[in-house]
Scaffold this motif. Structure first.
Motif, short mmCIF file in Angstrom:
data_model
loop_
_atom_site.label_atom_id
_atom_site.label_comp_id
_atom_site.label_asym_id
_atom_site.label_seq_id
_atom_site.Cartn_x
_atom_site.Cartn_y
_atom_site.Cartn_z
N PRO A 1 15.18 6.66 -6.84
CA PRO A 1 14.00 6.21 -6.23
C PRO A 1 13.41 5.29 -7.78
N LEU A 2 13.49 4.11 -7.43
CA LEU A 2 12.64 3.72 -8.77
C LEU A 2 11.13 4.07 -9.26
N THR A 3 10.53 4.88 -8.69
CA THR A 3 9.36 4.94 -9.40
C THR A 3 9.54 5.20 -11.15
N ASN A 4 9.82 6.20 -11.66
CA ASN A 4 9.61 6.85 -13.06
C ASN A 4 10.06 5.03 -13.69
N ILE A 5 10.96 4.08 -13.35
CA ILE A 5 11.18 3.10 -13.97
C ILE A 5 10.04 1.97 -13.31
N ALA A 6 9.14 1.88 -13.28
CA ALA A 6 8.19 1.52 -12.59
C ALA A 6 6.89 2.20 -13.62
N LEU A 7 6.70 3.25 -13.66
CA LEU A 7 5.72 4.08 -14.32
C LEU A 7 6.11 3.46 -15.49
N PHE A 8 7.40 3.46 -15.87
CA PHE A 8 7.70 2.65 -17.78
C PHE A 8 7.25 1.67 -17.85
N LEU A 9 7.79 0.76 -16.97
CA LEU A 9 7.98 -0.62 -17.19
C LEU A 9 6.06 -0.84 -17.08
N GLY A 10 5.17 -0.29 -16.33
CA GLY A 10 3.66 -0.73 -16.04
C GLY A 10 3.54 -0.60 -17.59
N ALA A 11 3.69 0.64 -18.07
CA ALA A 11 2.75 1.78 -19.34
C ALA A 11 4.03 0.65 -20.84
#
Length: 142
Positions: free
Chosen positions: A130-140
């Protein structure tokens, strides 16, 4: 002709059987340099997938690669696991060693940010779950 330097990568995964194999294959490839592994709930819950990543790296003799836990659920829906496929541990049937090291105290997003910041070369993110960590990383860290 000289060989190109290995590409630095961070693997973001939810180790069930598929991601365990992906980790082992990435570690075996000379053209890749695995800087870190981050885990995300997916095939099974976060605690199990993190344990699985640590066990796979222990099996491969790569306890030098940091592992950090990330998101324990998706951003916009409830977590749906694949325990019916991978078993309750996420790696049912695999005979893996006990983890030989502990996860990093920094979270997945912090580990990704640090490894990208410290690398003299661009780092490739390799999400296999799942891309959840990637989304959080790119958001931050846009």
């Amino acid at each position: 002709m000289t060989a190109a330097a290995p590409t630095p990568i961070i693997i973001d995964c939810d180790p069930g059987h598929d991601d365990a194999l992906a980790l082992l294959l990435a570690l075996a490839r000379p053209e890749l340099r695995v800087l870190g592994v981050t885990t995300v709930a997916g095939n099974v819950g976060l605690e199990a997938v993190t344990r699985n990543a640590l066990s796979v790296l222990t099996l491969a003799g790569r306890t030098d690669i940091p592992v950090a836990s990330g998101a324990d659920h998706p951003l916009v829906r409830p977590l749906r696991t694949a325990a019916q496929v991978h078993g309750t541990s996420g790696l049912e049937g695999a005979d893996l060693p006990e983890p030989g090291f502990a996860p990093s105290p920094e979270g997945a997003v912090a580990l990704m940010a640090r490894l990208v910041r410290e690398s003299p070369e661009p780092v490739t993110l390799v999400p296999t779950g799942p891309l959840t960590n990637i989304a959080l990383f790119l958001g931050a860290h846009p």
